[in-house]
Every structure is written in C-alpha cells, then in structure tokens.
Design an enzyme around this catalytic site. Structure first.
Site, PDB file in Angstrom:
ATOM      1  N   GLY A 219       0.833  -1.201   0.000  1.00  0.00           N
ATOM      2  CA  GLY A 219       0.000   0.000   0.000  1.00  0.00           C
ATOM      3  C   GLY A 219       0.863   1.243   0.000  1.00  0.00           C
ATOM      4  O   GLY A 219       2.011   1.216  -0.470  1.00  0.00           O
ATOM      5  N   SER A 220       0.329   2.318   0.537  1.00  0.00           N
ATOM      6  CA  SER A 220       1.031   3.601   0.452  1.00  0.00           C
ATOM      7  C   SER A 220       2.138   3.702   1.498  1.00  0.00           C
ATOM      8  O   SER A 220       2.121   3.029   2.532  1.00  0.00           O
ATOM      9  CB  SER A 220       0.032   4.735   0.656  1.00  0.00           C
ATOM     10  OG  SER A 220      -0.469   4.681   1.965  1.00  0.00           O
ATOM     11  N   THR A 221       3.073   4.580   1.222  1.00  0.00           N
ATOM     12  CA  THR A 221       4.187   4.801   2.144  1.00  0.00           C
ATOM     13  C   THR A 221       3.676   5.349   3.474  1.00  0.00           C
ATOM     14  O   THR A 221       4.149   4.938   4.543  1.00  0.00           O
ATOM     15  CB  THR A 221       5.209   5.757   1.495  1.00  0.00           C
ATOM     16  OG1 THR A 221       5.751   5.090   0.346  1.00  0.00           O
ATOM     17  CG2 THR A 221       6.333   6.109   2.442  1.00  0.00           C
ATOM     18  N   ALA A 222       2.680   6.228   3.425  1.00  0.00           N
ATOM     19  CA  ALA A 222       2.155   6.814   4.673  1.00  0.00           C
ATOM     20  C   ALA A 222       1.596   5.716   5.577  1.00  0.00           C
ATOM     21  O   ALA A 222       1.902   5.669   6.784  1.00  0.00           O
ATOM     22  CB  ALA A 222       1.076   7.841   4.347  1.00  0.00           C
ATOM     23  N   THR A 223       0.808   4.809   5.013  1.00  0.00           N
ATOM     24  CA  THR A 223       0.245   3.726   5.824  1.00  0.00           C
ATOM     25  C   THR A 223       1.347   2.764   6.265  1.00  0.00           C
ATOM     26  O   THR A 223       1.335   2.279   7.401  1.00  0.00           O
ATOM     27  CB  THR A 223      -0.851   2.972   5.038  1.00  0.00           C
ATOM     28  OG1 THR A 223      -1.817   3.919   4.595  1.00  0.00           O
ATOM     29  CG2 THR A 223      -1.538   1.930   5.890  1.00  0.00           C
ATOM     30  N   GLY A 224       2.309   2.513   5.396  1.00  0.00           N
ATOM     31  CA  GLY A 224       3.429   1.634   5.749  1.00  0.00           C
ATOM     32  C   GLY A 224       4.162   2.140   6.983  1.00  0.00           C
ATOM     33  O   GLY A 224       4.532   1.353   7.866  1.00  0.00           O
ATOM     34  N   GLU A 241       5.656  -3.273   1.075  1.00  0.00           N
ATOM     35  CA  GLU A 241       5.813  -2.946  -0.353  1.00  0.00           C
ATOM     36  C   GLU A 241       5.024  -1.668  -0.571  1.00  0.00           C
ATOM     37  O   GLU A 241       3.791  -1.680  -0.549  1.00  0.00           O
ATOM     38  CB  GLU A 241       5.255  -4.072  -1.226  1.00  0.00           C
ATOM     39  CG  GLU A 241       6.013  -5.371  -1.108  1.00  0.00           C
ATOM     40  CD  GLU A 241       7.396  -5.345  -1.735  1.00  0.00           C
ATOM     41  OE1 GLU A 241       7.692  -4.413  -2.520  1.00  0.00           O
ATOM     42  OE2 GLU A 241       8.185  -6.248  -1.427  1.00  0.00           O
ATOM     43  N   CYS A 275       2.250   0.131  -8.699  1.00  0.00           N
ATOM     44  CA  CYS A 275       3.349   0.663  -7.881  1.00  0.00           C
ATOM     45  C   CYS A 275       4.590   0.856  -8.735  1.00  0.00           C
ATOM     46  O   CYS A 275       5.329   1.815  -8.566  1.00  0.00           O
ATOM     47  CB  CYS A 275       3.627  -0.250  -6.700  1.00  0.00           C
ATOM     48  SG  CYS A 275       3.891  -1.966  -7.153  1.00  0.00           S
TER      49      CYS A 275
HETATM   50  P1  NAD Z   1      -3.356   2.694   1.492  1.00  0.00           P
HETATM   51  O1  NAD Z   1      -2.068   2.628   2.226  1.00  0.00           O
HETATM   52  O2  NAD Z   1      -4.266   3.803   1.758  1.00  0.00           O
HETATM   53  O3  NAD Z   1      -4.215   1.374   1.775  1.00  0.00           O
HETATM   54  C1  NAD Z   1      -3.688   0.084   1.645  1.00  0.00           C
HETATM   55  C2  NAD Z   1      -4.321  -0.837   2.670  1.00  0.00           C
HETATM   56  O4  NAD Z   1      -3.991  -0.411   3.998  1.00  0.00           O
HETATM   57  C3  NAD Z   1      -5.846  -0.889   2.617  1.00  0.00           C
HETATM   58  O5  NAD Z   1      -6.244  -2.241   2.778  1.00  0.00           O
HETATM   59  C4  NAD Z   1      -6.247  -0.061   3.832  1.00  0.00           C
HETATM   60  O6  NAD Z   1      -7.514  -0.403   4.332  1.00  0.00           O
HETATM   61  C5  NAD Z   1      -5.144  -0.385   4.810  1.00  0.00           C
HETATM   62  N1  NAD Z   1      -4.940   0.584   5.872  1.00  0.00           N
HETATM   63  C6  NAD Z   1      -5.324   1.880   5.919  1.00  0.00           C
HETATM   64  N2  NAD Z   1      -4.913   2.449   7.078  1.00  0.00           N
HETATM   65  C7  NAD Z   1      -4.265   1.496   7.775  1.00  0.00           C
HETATM   66  C8  NAD Z   1      -3.577   1.476   9.037  1.00  0.00           C
HETATM   67  N3  NAD Z   1      -3.476   2.556   9.802  1.00  0.00           N
HETATM   68  N4  NAD Z   1      -3.004   0.327   9.421  1.00  0.00           N
HETATM   69  C9  NAD Z   1      -3.051  -0.768   8.650  1.00  0.00           C
HETATM   70  N5  NAD Z   1      -3.676  -0.808   7.464  1.00  0.00           N
HETATM   71  C10 NAD Z   1      -4.274   0.310   7.016  1.00  0.00           C
HETATM   72  O7  NAD Z   1      -2.935   2.596  -0.024  1.00  0.00           O
HETATM   73  P2  NAD Z   1      -3.861   2.727  -1.290  1.00  0.00           P
HETATM   74  O8  NAD Z   1      -4.158   4.148  -1.518  1.00  0.00           O
HETATM   75  O9  NAD Z   1      -4.966   1.765  -1.177  1.00  0.00           O
HETATM   76  O10 NAD Z   1      -2.860   2.185  -2.434  1.00  0.00           O
HETATM   77  C11 NAD Z   1      -2.073   3.012  -3.242  1.00  0.00           C
HETATM   78  C12 NAD Z   1      -0.626   2.979  -2.816  1.00  0.00           C
HETATM   79  O11 NAD Z   1      -0.129   1.657  -2.714  1.00  0.00           O
HETATM   80  C13 NAD Z   1       0.298   3.649  -3.807  1.00  0.00           C
HETATM   81  O12 NAD Z   1       1.181   4.503  -3.108  1.00  0.00           O
HETATM   82  C14 NAD Z   1       1.080   2.528  -4.443  1.00  0.00           C
HETATM   83  O13 NAD Z   1       2.315   2.849  -4.971  1.00  0.00           O
HETATM   84  C15 NAD Z   1       1.140   1.542  -3.345  1.00  0.00           C
HETATM   85  N6  NAD Z   1       1.302   0.193  -3.867  1.00  0.00           N
HETATM   86  C16 NAD Z   1       2.503  -0.425  -3.731  1.00  0.00           C
HETATM   87  C17 NAD Z   1       2.720  -1.683  -4.260  1.00  0.00           C
HETATM   88  C18 NAD Z   1       4.037  -2.382  -4.087  1.00  0.00           C
HETATM   89  O14 NAD Z   1       4.103  -3.590  -4.241  1.00  0.00           O
HETATM   90  N7  NAD Z   1       5.100  -1.694  -3.762  1.00  0.00           N
HETATM   91  C19 NAD Z   1       1.691  -2.319  -4.930  1.00  0.00           C
HETATM   92  C20 NAD Z   1       0.458  -1.659  -5.072  1.00  0.00           C
HETATM   93  C21 NAD Z   1       0.282  -0.400  -4.520  1.00  0.00           C
END
Ligand code: NAD
Length: 467
Positions: A219-224, A241, A275
């Site tokens: 997911g996103s870097t902020a959530t990571g 990731e 991504c």
């Molecule tokens: P996101 O981080 O908002 O959400 C991803 C997941 O995290 C969702 O299931 C969400 O419900 C969950 N989530 C939200 N808040 C959380 C928390 N506090 N704790 C735990 N989980 C939480 O990301 P998004 O907007 O859905 O996806 C887009 C981003 O993901 C882009 O930045 C993209 O580059 C990245 N991405 C990376 C890869 C990779 O393999 N590197 C693949 C796909 C997407």
C-alpha cells in the site's frame, strides 16, 4: 445481500455489517458484501492462532499440494474471477484475465520453492544447522490495484512457510478476495486462511494485535510508516511494499516509435495504478519533441472505456478519492507544464480520465516529484547523463526504474547507478515469482517473491549440537 461471505475459522460467515462496492466504470454500487467488525477480526486472528500449530506441523510437501489445489481452483474459476476484477477494479477484461492467470502462475511457482536447512558444521566435534521456522499468525493487508494477485502474494508464501494468515483487502476491492476465500474454504484446514473485509477501519486494529507475529503489507508509504510504528510494541516482523516514483531514462539512440509504445505501456498499464509504473520519463533533448509527439499520439488513440467492453485499453480510476487526487495532479500539471494529450476527466459517469501527457515540466513540479498513481505521465528533457542520474535519484522513493538505449551495456551501467530495488533495461514492470522484489528508501522494507521473499515469512533458528 450477495452470496459473498467472510472466511473465518473455516466457515463462510455474514459480516456484522455490510459494505457496498462501487463499480468505478459506472460510479455506482454493483454488489453488497459483508463487512467485518473488530470482534470478527479478533475471531479471525484467534482462528489462525489455533490453526497454526497443526499447520506448522505438516510437511512442506503437503503445503505445496494445497497451493497447487488453490492454483487449480483459480484456473477453473478464471472467467468469473476476471469479471469480478473488472467490475470492482475497473481494468479491461483482458488485463483482468491476465491478473487471474498471473495469480495462478505465482501460486504454482511458490509451490516449487524450498526452505532447506543450511548445515554449517557436521563433524566429530559438532553439528550446526540453520532452520527456517514459521512465525505464527500473519496479517496480510493490501491495496486496490491488483486485488487477487497481491492477495496471493501474501497467502502463498505465508502458508507455504507454515504460517496461518488473516488477509484484509482494500475496502474498495473486497469482492475478488471474498471469492478467493470461498475457494480457500474447500482447500485449507479451518483457520489456516481467513479473509475479512473492512471499511478502512480494521487495519490499525489488526497490526496492533498482540497475537499477530508478522504483517505483509502492500500500500502507500504513509500507511506503511503507520504499520511500522504500530508493530513496534510487539516487535512484529513487517514486509512493506510501498509507493514508487519510477523514472524512465531514455537516451538519444533509441528507436522512437518502439520505445514510445513501451514507455506508454509501462506508464498506463492499469490506468497508471501500478506501484512499478513509469511515473516520470526523462527523455534526451535530441529526441524530446519527437518522443513527446509520439507519446501524445498513443494517448490520443487509446480506447478508454468500461473494462467489460470489448476493445477497451484503459479503464477508469479505481475509486473516487483517487479520481479526485489525480484531478488535483492534472491542475498542477496544467499550471507547471504543457498538456499535449488528455488533461481532464471524461464527461460521463464513472471515474474516467483520458491518458495524459505533460511536457515542459521540471523537477520540483508536483507531477514530477510526487506519485500520481494514475494515467498522467510527465515527460522531462535532459541533456547530460550524469545529471539525469542524479535527478532520477533525488527522490525519497526507490522502487523501480528503467534505462532505454540501443547500447545495452551502456544502459546497464547507468541502471546500476539508479537507487531502486529493480532497474530494467529496455523494459519496465518485468516482474515474476522467481525474481526478488524490494524497494529502496521510502518504497519499502524487506523483500517479496522468490526464496528471499519466502524466507521473510520465517524465523531463523540455529541448532548447535556438541558431540
Ligand atoms: P493505502 O495505504 O491507503 O491502503 C492500503 C491498505 O492499507 C488498505 O487495505 C487499507 O484499508 C489499509 N490501511 C489503511 N490504514 C491502515 C492502518 N493505519 N493500518 C493498517 N492498514 C491500514 O494505499 P492505497 O491508496 O490503497 O494504495 C495506493 C498505494 O499503494 C500507492 O502509493 C502505491 O504505490 C502503493 N502500492 C505499492 C505496491 C508495491 O508492491 N510496492 C503495490 C500496489 C500499490
């Protein structure tokens, strides 16, 4: 209410609440699915915890066989799964069929991976071996761009290594994950694979849970970063990731038509919501005008429509929030550079934006520096290779990158100097289950895929015997 159910402890269950899922090509709900409560998330973790010892005690061979059965089940259900993917995610049906086939292929490859003991010493004085032990309960949390594939990127290695898993898809793409859950119910022992959904409210609950040993996150870097923080208390293992801002560096000696097509594909696959998509193209000054014109031509010709319609090449943005975010990027791009194709949302229902090419932008502009995650490609001129390498590396991200040239050796030398986890020459987004995938800097932590990725779902243990 649909036929979809949560999978908790081997049972297909209603949620404590429900969730409407929007078809992004229509901008309206197409199905209502169960939504889990915190109580059900806890039940899923408890089910995984109690299934873990029995599953960990099975042989690797037995676990391989389960993955192969899941691959078979996915192949048998491929048409239905592909239609679900197009409806919930938006991608053209042919790409959805590709995602289903990839998912099957990744699972089949995982089933070939080994987790051998490494014997360091075996002689008269002693025996030392390094073993891989499963960790326990894994939580997989994923984004909405490849909902089926990335679900199996978590489930496959986690269960092959002997762990039990709770998978939570993104709230806007829960349907394919629930369909996968129904397949898993008939294949895995109760509690080994659990699939729950949320309305973006259970992630933090799952990642803070004391009974969880490991988080596999895409997911996103902020959530990571939030996940890394919340797992600190219990020292959970994490694989992250995250986002990227992949540069493509195009030297002056390329075939313009051929390279423009490949760059276009690398930037606009899945409407740019990848991504590892090309997110900024640095093109040598000598071919800049020609390359911009060719990219603009391809963008103008692309067929953008509902993914279920035959011939569609680019579908909608997956969700409203991202649709609005990309429109913000478009506004900034118009201010900072020159839009030569696309540039606006389409006048129709759904979340459609025509593929957009922006030229005459610079480093420091929002569309160059930030991850757009949508169908907007900035094209930036350069004249000096040393300088463009520095510009490509001047980013907090470091997921992928590519160098394009008819001199492959020269391009490979430049590639080695790009600070990214994977750098390609004359291609982009070339990934596979046998190729480790990692991010530098803010693009991630740890590795997925191949034996390196599998090892991250285990704990090293040394057995040291004195003879
Ligand atoms: P996101 O981080 O908002 O959400 C991803 C997941 O995290 C969702 O299931 C969400 O419900 C969950 N989530 C939200 N808040 C959380 C928390 N506090 N704790 C735990 N989980 C939480 O990301 P998004 O907007 O859905 O996806 C887009 C981003 O993901 C882009 O930045 C993209 O580059 C990245 N991405 C990376 C890869 C990779 O393999 N590197 C693949 C796909 C997407």
């Amino acid at each position: 209410m649909s036929d979809y159910r949560l999978l908790i402890g081997g049972e297909l269950l209603e949620g404590d609440d429900t969730l409407e899922v929007i078809n992004p090509a229509l901008g309206e709900a197409f199905v209502t699915v169960p939504r889990a409560s915190a109580r059900q998330a806890d039940a899923a973790i408890a089910a995984a915890k109690s299934a873990f010892p029995g599953w960990a005690a099975t042989t690797l061979e037995a676990r391989r066989a389960h993955l192969l059965r899941l691959a078979d089940a996915i192949a048998q259900d491929a048409d239905r799964l592909a239609r679900i993917l197009t409806q919930e995610q938006g991608k053209p049906l042919a790409e959805a069929q590709g995602e289903v086939a990839w998912t099957e292929g990744y699972l089949r490859h995982y089933a070939t991976l080994e987790l051998p003991d490494r014997v360091i010493q075996d002689d008269a004085s002693g025996y030392i071996a390094v073993k891989h032990k499963p960790l326990g309960v894994v939580v997989g949390i994923i984004a909405w761009n490849f909902p089926l594939l990335v679900a199996c990127w978590k489930i496959g290695p986690a269960v092959l290594a002997g762990n039990a898993i709770v998978l939570k898809p993104a709230p806007t793409t829960p349907v394919s994950a629930l369909a996968l859950g129904a397949l898993c119910r008939d294949i895995f022992p109760a509690g080994v694979v659990n699939i729950i959904t949320d309305a973006n409210d259970l992630g933090a609950h799952l990642t803070a849970h004391p009974d969880v040993a490991k988080i596999g996150f895409t997911g996103s870097t902020a959530t990571g970063k939030r996940i890394a923080a919340s797992s600190a208390d219990t020292l959970k293992r994490v694989t992250l990731e995250l986002g990227g801002n992949d540069p493509a560096i195009v030297l002056e000696d390329v075939d313009i038509r051929e390279t423009a097509q490949a760059i276009f594909n690398g930037a606009f696959l899945n409407a740019g919501q990848v991504c590892l998509a090309i997110k900024r193209a640095y093109v040598h000054q000598a071919i800049y005008d020609a390359m911009c014109a060719e990219l603009a031509r391809l963008a103008e010709e692309a067929i953008v429509d509902d993914g279920l319609k035959q011939g569609t090449q680019i579908g909608p943005i997956q969700n409203k929030a991202q649709f609005e975010k990309v429109q913000g990027f478009l506004e900034a791009a118009k201010r900072d550079g020159k839009v030569i194709a696309g540039g606006a949302a389409m006048e129709r229902a759904g979340y459609f934006i025509r593929p957009t090419i922006v030229r005459d932008v610079r480093d420091g502009d929002q569309i160059v520096d930030e991850e757009q995650f949508g169908p907007v490609l900035p094209v930036i001129p350069f004249s000096d290779v040393e300088e463009v390498i520095a510009r490509a590396n001047a980013s907090d991200y470091g997921l992928g990158g590519s160098v394009w040239s008819s001199d492959v050796e020269k391009a490979a030398d430049i590639a080695a100097r790009i600070e990214s986890g994977q750098v390609w020459v004359n291609q982009h987004i070339a990934i596979g289950p046998h190729i480790p995938m990692a991010g530098f800097k803010n693009s991630g932590l740890g590795v997925e895929q191949a034996s390196e990725g599998l090892a991250e779902y285990t704990q090293l243990q040394v057995i040291n015997v004195k003879r």
